[in-house]
Structure formats: structure tokens, C-alpha cells
Design an enzyme around this catalytic site. Structure first.
Site, short mmCIF file in Angstrom:
data_model
loop_
_atom_site.label_atom_id
_atom_site.label_comp_id
_atom_site.label_asym_id
_atom_site.label_seq_id
_atom_site.Cartn_x
_atom_site.Cartn_y
_atom_site.Cartn_z
N HIS A 3 0.83 -1.20 0.00
CA HIS A 3 0.00 0.00 0.00
C HIS A 3 0.87 1.26 0.00
O HIS A 3 2.03 1.24 0.41
CB HIS A 3 -0.95 0.02 1.20
CG HIS A 3 -0.27 0.12 2.53
ND1 HIS A 3 0.38 -0.95 3.12
CD2 HIS A 3 -0.13 1.16 3.39
CE1 HIS A 3 0.89 -0.57 4.28
NE2 HIS A 3 0.60 0.71 4.47
N ASP B 125 0.64 5.02 1.64
CA ASP B 125 -0.09 5.51 2.81
C ASP B 125 -1.29 6.38 2.43
O ASP B 125 -1.16 7.38 1.72
CB ASP B 125 0.85 6.30 3.73
CG ASP B 125 1.71 5.39 4.58
OD1 ASP B 125 1.28 4.26 4.86
OD2 ASP B 125 2.81 5.81 4.97
#
Length: 312
Positions: free
Chosen positions: A117, A119
Site C-alpha cells: 500500500h 499511505d
């Protein structure tokens, strides 16, 4: 292709030692207990744009010093759009604390998510950069990995780069499979104020001008304008590309280790090898206010739900 220097770079007492083929550098010659000089800030900033994630070792500092360091590189935001556990005297600090997750999410976890991911990419302006400091680290395991999204884009075949240049994708906080249980307080908090944004699949870095794949399995849920089956197929291809080991670097945490990464050009992967162990892992994160991503066509991201997340 992105140029990565092979030899150490030493400037204004800042030493930059590359650690992997496409991403990552160790930084030495600075003491983060003391304010950085303007020259040191420029050297660190240049290294960040070149190597995407920087590692500082044996920097035993507290919350105030981490915030002061962060502010030399941009406006520091509050800890997180959904965080209510920040130390009261330091609302900029997000506690990445294995002891908090069962209470927060309703399930036992050592980290927030073990999906790649970027952030809070569900924000209209995801953080420009993140700074993570280790306070307590397990003796074994618990490594974090980062991937260079510029290298991932540049190493796609030309036809796929051209295809990706014209796509947009939905990023939703929680992604397709949220890390929390449906009946948790966290689930109710997210449902009450969802974060959803349509970003370009390829964003242009506002400083370097580099193009980077801007999708990640932690937050990206679909490609806009494609059928569900088509979207899933394209996202799988892109997710596999950003997870290619050649574009990554891994960090073994020790107390006093700090990682500083460009959130506009990287994704990262929290550890998944600790949930069965009785260990404590505590890190503290600050984030820098980000810009609104812009695609190859010059079109900016569009918020579906949620406001800009700003700092001071």
C-alpha cells in the site's frame, strides 16, 4: 530508465549509501537529535527523490525530535484521518503498536495491513512522505519492504505503459477487504466518514517529473470504466508488477532505526510473519502533507468522498 548511483555519495557530511538495485539508501553523518542545516536538508531531499526510501540507523530520538525533523521537509499532518490514539501532547504521531490493534480492529494483528500500500492513498491528497521510527522491535522477523513505483512503471512493456497512462482507478479506505471486523468501532468510524478518490493509474511526480504506477492492493478497488472482470484482470497485472522483487528493498528494524520514504513514488509492505508470535512491535509515524496527484494527461485526481488532509 531511472538512474541509480552505484557508489556512495558524500555531501555536507551526509553520506548516502545505496542498498538495493532500484531503491533504498542508508544515510549517515547526521545526528537527528540536532537540527539539520539547510545543506543537509537539501542533501537528504535529493537522496529521497533519487532512492525513494532512506534509512537512518541508531537515531534514538523522541516524538518532539521526530516532528521537528519531519517539519524540515514539509508541513506535518495530524497522525491519521481516523486515529484517536495519538499521544495527547503530540497529535502528529501515529502509534504503529501491536498492542493497540486488537482493541482498534477487533482482531489480533501485529501491523495494520500486510497488503502492499501507499499511505492513505484514498485521500484526495495522499501524504507526500512518511517518516517511521522504531521504538521496540522484535529480535527476529518484522521486516518492512518498499517497492519503487517508478521502476515498476518504466519496466512495463511500452504498450502497457501507454495503456496505463490513460486509466483512472478508485482508491477506497479499507480497500476491497478491510483489515478490521465489521462490528468494530473502527468500521463504524470509517463508514461515518468514508474516504474515496479517483486517481490516475500513472501519476507524474511533482518534483522529479517521473511517471509512477499509482495503484496498490491496500486501497485500489477498481479501474474506472472497465467491467468488474476486466478491472480485476488489469489490477492483478499491475499489482504483480509493483510487487516484483527486483524493484524492492527490505529493512530489518532495530530500536532507533528510522525510515523516510517518498509516498508519491513507493508502496510498502508491512510484515506478516509475527502474528503467531508473542512479540511486541512499536513504531511511530509522522506524515507530510501531500499534493493532489496529476496524471500524464494533466488531469488531477477527483474526490468522491472526503476532504484534503492538511498540516501546519
Amino acid at each position: 530508465m531511472t538512474a541509480v548511483h552505484e557508489n556512495p555519495i558524500i555531501t555536507t557530511a551526509v553520506r548516502v549509501d545505496p542498498v538495493a538495485g532500484h531503491i533504498g539508501a542508508d544515510i549517515s553523518g547526521v545526528d537527528l537529535r540536532e537540527p539539520l542545516t539547510d545543506e543537509q536538508v537539501r542533501a537528504v531531499t535529493d537522496a529521497l527523490h533519487t532512492y525513494k526510501v532512506l534509512f537512518f540507523r541508531d537515531q534514538h530520538i523522541g516524538h518532539a525530535e521526530q516532528i521537528a525533523f519531519s517539519r524540515r521537509f514539509g508541513a506535518v499532518t495530524p497522525s491519521h484521518p481516523y486515529d484517536t490514539d495519538a499521544p495527547t501532547e503530540h497529535p502528529e504521531i501515529l502509534a504503529v503498536d501491536s498492542r493497540l490493534y486488537e482493541k482498534r480492529f477487533g482482531v489480533r494483528k501485529v501491523s495494520y495491513t500486510n497488503h502492499w500500500h501507499t499511505d492513505v492513498s484514498a485521500l484526495i491528497n495522499p501524504p507526500a512522505a512518511s517518516i517511521l521510527r522504531a521504538e521496540i522491535a522484535p529480535e527476529r522477523g518484522g521486516d518492512t519492504r518498499w517497492t519503487n513505483l517508478v521502476a515498476a512503471y518504466e519496466n512495463l512493456p511500452e504498450a502497457l505503459r501507454a495503456f496505463a497512462d490513460g486509466l483512472r482507478a478508485e482508491h477506497r479506505f479499507g480497500g476491497s477487504k478491510p483489515a478490521w471486523s465489521d462490528d468494530s468501532d473502527y468500521a463504524r468510524k470509517v463508514a461515518a466518514a468514508p474516504l474515496v478518490t479517483e486517481h490516475p493509474v500513472v501519476r507524474v511526480h511533482p518534483v522529479t517529473g517521473e511517471r509512477a504506477l499509482f495503484v496498490n492492493p491496500g486501497f485500489t478497488t477498481r479501474i474506472v470504466g472497465l467491467s468488474p472482470a476486466q478491472s480485476d484482470a488489469v489490477l492483478k497485472l499491475l499489482f504483480d508488477q509493483i510487487a516484483e522483487p527486483a524493484f524492492t528493498v527490505s529493512l530489518r528494524w532495530r530500536p532507533g532505526t528510522i525510515a523516510f520514504w517518498d509516498n508519491r513514488a513507493t508502496a510498502h509492505l508491512a510484515p506478516s510473519d509475527l502474528d503467531h508470535l508473542d512479540v511486541t512491535r512499536v513504531l511511530y509515524r509522522t506524515t507530510l502533507e501531500g499534493d493532489i496527484p496529476v496524471g500524464v494527461d494533466g488531469e488531477a485526481s477527483v474526490s468522491i468522498s472526503g476532504d484534503r488532509f492538511t498540516g501546519a
